[in-house]
Design an enzyme around this catalytic site. Structure first.
Site, mmCIF file in Angstrom:
data_model
loop_
_atom_site.group_PDB
_atom_site.id
_atom_site.type_symbol
_atom_site.label_atom_id
_atom_site.label_comp_id
_atom_site.label_asym_id
_atom_site.label_seq_id
_atom_site.Cartn_x
_atom_site.Cartn_y
_atom_site.Cartn_z
ATOM 1 N N SER A 155 -4.485 47.750 89.605
ATOM 2 C CA SER A 155 -3.487 47.031 89.559
ATOM 3 C C SER A 155 -2.071 46.844 89.753
ATOM 4 C CB SER A 155 -3.336 46.700 87.496
ATOM 5 O OG SER A 155 -2.573 45.400 87.155
ATOM 6 N N ASP A 310 0.333 40.450 91.327
ATOM 7 C CA ASP A 310 0.943 41.567 91.224
ATOM 8 C C ASP A 310 -0.014 42.059 91.846
ATOM 9 O OD1 ASP A 310 -1.399 41.044 89.194
ATOM 10 O OD2 ASP A 310 -1.034 42.572 88.357
ATOM 11 N N ASP A 312 -3.561 42.676 92.718
ATOM 12 C CA ASP A 312 -4.720 42.663 91.891
ATOM 13 C C ASP A 312 -4.986 41.294 91.034
ATOM 14 O OD1 ASP A 312 -4.205 42.959 89.674
ATOM 15 O OD2 ASP A 312 -6.273 43.624 89.046
ATOM 16 N N ASP A 314 -4.035 39.494 88.391
ATOM 17 C CA ASP A 314 -3.865 39.329 87.359
ATOM 18 C C ASP A 314 -2.973 38.795 85.973
ATOM 19 O OD1 ASP A 314 -3.179 41.545 87.013
ATOM 20 O OD2 ASP A 314 -4.983 42.049 85.411
#
Length: 590
Positions: A155, A310, A312, A314
């Site tokens: 993440s 960010d 990834d 999410d």
């Protein structure tokens, strides 16, 4: 460290090297063994324990050893996962597991290991052919009817990290006792070299390796498109977007384009995935400086909206032009974006006949959404921190009470809209915030104007944080000591405010300070302390589940008198936040 102890450590390291199938991490550990004494501390930390497998899966610094993220750890974890799935799902070998990865260092290699080990247990892997955002992976689990999903990502963690995020058949992250059961099986896994795997070509020939096609992406984009509440508004807004060297750019731009937002410019230096994250010190849009390139581009483009996901995709950060803000752009907090999204979803479309609506937020998020929900007759609850709990509680209430889930959020820039993705989704949030801005622009207002209107109606809710990073085993012990101190000897006041009650979520109790009476609370056990203060303020303290830090959240509510300048109420709220933060740092001894 004594010679005997270090000799024991060296024997442990040599045994790990012997079992490690990755020549890179074997060489890395051997070089530390051969190095002078200063390497002892590094080795001791790498072998101080194993990466803890919890409800966030695994996350750690890439490197050799059981306390690092590496191929050996991934192989043994996947062996345990496969064994567990076979005990839980009689049809696991038909339904299979979704396997996805982002653009971080070693993500593709770890994903290939996951698929290989699952194939050896006759469990098909449904594998994305290239990097994808985490929300798409979570969507795919439910869409395909898989029994689980593995997303290789860390993440928003620093570049040296990677992780192993596990989704259950519902498309939501695992919750206890699944994590505990899998963790127990990991301890029974054979040495990494002995974990059976099937090469990709052989697995594909045996129908145990399936490359996913564009139909998954298409289904997701169609679901996001269906969230639209108003087809109109000012759709020619100029938008600047950055994925922060992550994997969100292509899908975000497609989703915006299909929602008729076509004036989108990506930050060129950060558009392509790059696990080194060369232009940011920390790939988290909450961190100071991470959006500097986006703001520079926004000033040149005269952008109406600035978005950052960010790595990834999410999480989502949002900013708008504001001459009074440093650099000319005002970045909203996660709480402000959550309130904007939640209020819009609840007020711009009436409920269906007999529909029982609910919205959820994590405990550490602003109480403002709850105040709005109460006024609108909508069910509201707070959950433990982490979207796994929001998704889990949403599904419980859907199944047991017949509620319709409308929205959930956490203050750390995480939002989910309806049940498309049972996790944070920074892509659908981009599209809906763009719609809100477009609708408001047509009505002659901005997102900032809307927040002021809501504050005047429900009260000005302001939030702040005190976060302290402490790395390594020594740092982890210091964080534990702070939590022990708050449990054993909590303060009776913070600054000028009295502590009304102390909530220990790990113990499941709320103790009233005035008379010492204790009552039970319903939340699952978690290492969280809540100090409920006079004036409807509160301080929530917890160790981070994904980073080596202790996090302290401060919430205050400031009433606004009729006709009062909004800036005056903002100054009062900020002064209270600053005073509480300074006092609490002193209480912790920071």
């Amino acid at each position: 460290m004594s010679t005997t102890t270090f000799e024991d450590l060296k024997a442990t390291v040599r045994a790990w090297i012997e079992a490690d199938p990755d020549p890179q991490t074997r060489a890395e550990l051997q070089s530390l063994l051969d190095a002078p004494d200063p390497a002892r501390t590094d080795l001791a930390d790498r072998f101080a324990g194993s990466l803890e497998f919890g409800t966030a899966g695994l996350r750690g610094v890439i490197g050799g050893g059981p306390n690092r993220m590496n191929r050996a750890v991934v192989l043994r974890t996947t062996w345990a996962l496969g064994k567990y799935l076979l005990t839980q799902f009689p049809d696991a070998q038909e339904r299979g597991v979704v396997v996805a990865f982002d653009g971080r260092t070693m993500s593709r290699e770890f994903a290939e290991d996951v698929a290989s080990v699952l194939a050896a247990q006759q469990i098909p892997a449904h594998v994305f052919p290239d990097v994808v955002p985490t929300p798409l992976a979570a969507f795919a689990v439910k869409h395909l009817g898989a029994v689980a999903g593995v997303m290789i990502t860390a993440s928003h963690n620093p570049p040296e990290y990677n992780g192993y995020k596990l989704y259950w058949r519902t498309g939501s992250q695992i919750v206890p006792p699944v994590d505990v059961d899998i963790a127990a099986l990991i301890t029974q896994a054979p040495p990494a070299r002995e974990v059976a795997g099937v090469p990709r070509a052989e697995a594909a020939a045996r129908a145990l390796f399936h490359l996913l096609d564009a139909s998954i992406e298409r289904a997701y984009l169609d679901a996001v498109r269906a969230l639209e509440l108003h087809p109109g508004g000012k759709r020619d807004l100029r938008i600047v977007y950055t994925p922060l060297h992550g994997v969100g750019d292509r899908l975000v731009r497609m989703a915006l384009d299909e929602a008729r937002f076509t004036r989108v410019t990506s930050v060129p230096e950060q558009r392509e995935p790059d696990g080194r994250f060369p232009t940011v010190a920390f790939p988290n849009p909450e961190e100071k400086g991470s959006m500097d390139l986006a703001y520079a581009l926004a000033r040149r483009e005269k952008a109406d909206l600035v978005f950052a996901n960010d790595p990834d995709a999410d999480r989502l950060a949002v900013a708008i032009p504001d001459p009074a803000a440093p650099g000319g752009y005002l970045q909203f907090t996660g709480n402000q974006v959550g309130v904007l999204l939640g209020h819009y979803l609840l007020t711009e479309r009436p409920p269906a006949a007999g529909e029982k609506r609910m919205v959820l937020a994590s405990l550490v998020s602003s109480p403002m959404l709850g105040a709005i929900a109460l006024a609108l007759g909508v069910h509201y609850e707070e959950t433990l921190t982490g979207f796994k709990w929001i998704a889990h509680r949403a599904m419980q209430l859907e199944n047991s009470e017949g509620y319709t889930f409308i929205f959930g959020y956490e203050e750390a820039l995480g939002y989910t809209i309806r049940d498309i993705v049972r996790d944070k989704d920074g892509i659908s949030a981009v599209v809906l915030i763009s719609e809100i801005a477009a609708v408001l622009a047509e009505r002659g207002r901005t997102l900032k104007d809307e927040l002021e209107l809501l504050a005047r109606k429900y009260g000005l809710y302001a939030s702040g944080q005190v976060n302290v990073t402490r790395k390594g085993a020594k740092g982890a012990e210091e964080i534990r000591s702070w939590m022990r101190r708050l449990r054993e000897n909590p303060p009776t006041e913070v600054g000028s405010l009295k502590v009304i009650s102390v909530v220990d979520i790990e113990a499941g109790t709320r103790r009233l300070v005035a008379d010492g009476k204790t009552e039970t609370i319903a939340l699952p056990p978690s290492d969280v302390i809540v100090l409920e203060l006079s004036g409807r303020a509160r301080i929530i303290v917890r160790p981070s589940g994904t980073e080596p830090k202790i996090k302290c959240y401060i919430d205050v509510r400031e009433p606004i008198t009729e006709g009062e300048p909004f800036t005056a109420a903002e100054r009062r709220a900020q002064a209270t936040l600053d005073s509480l933060a300074e006092s609490f740092r002193a209480i912790l001894g920071i």
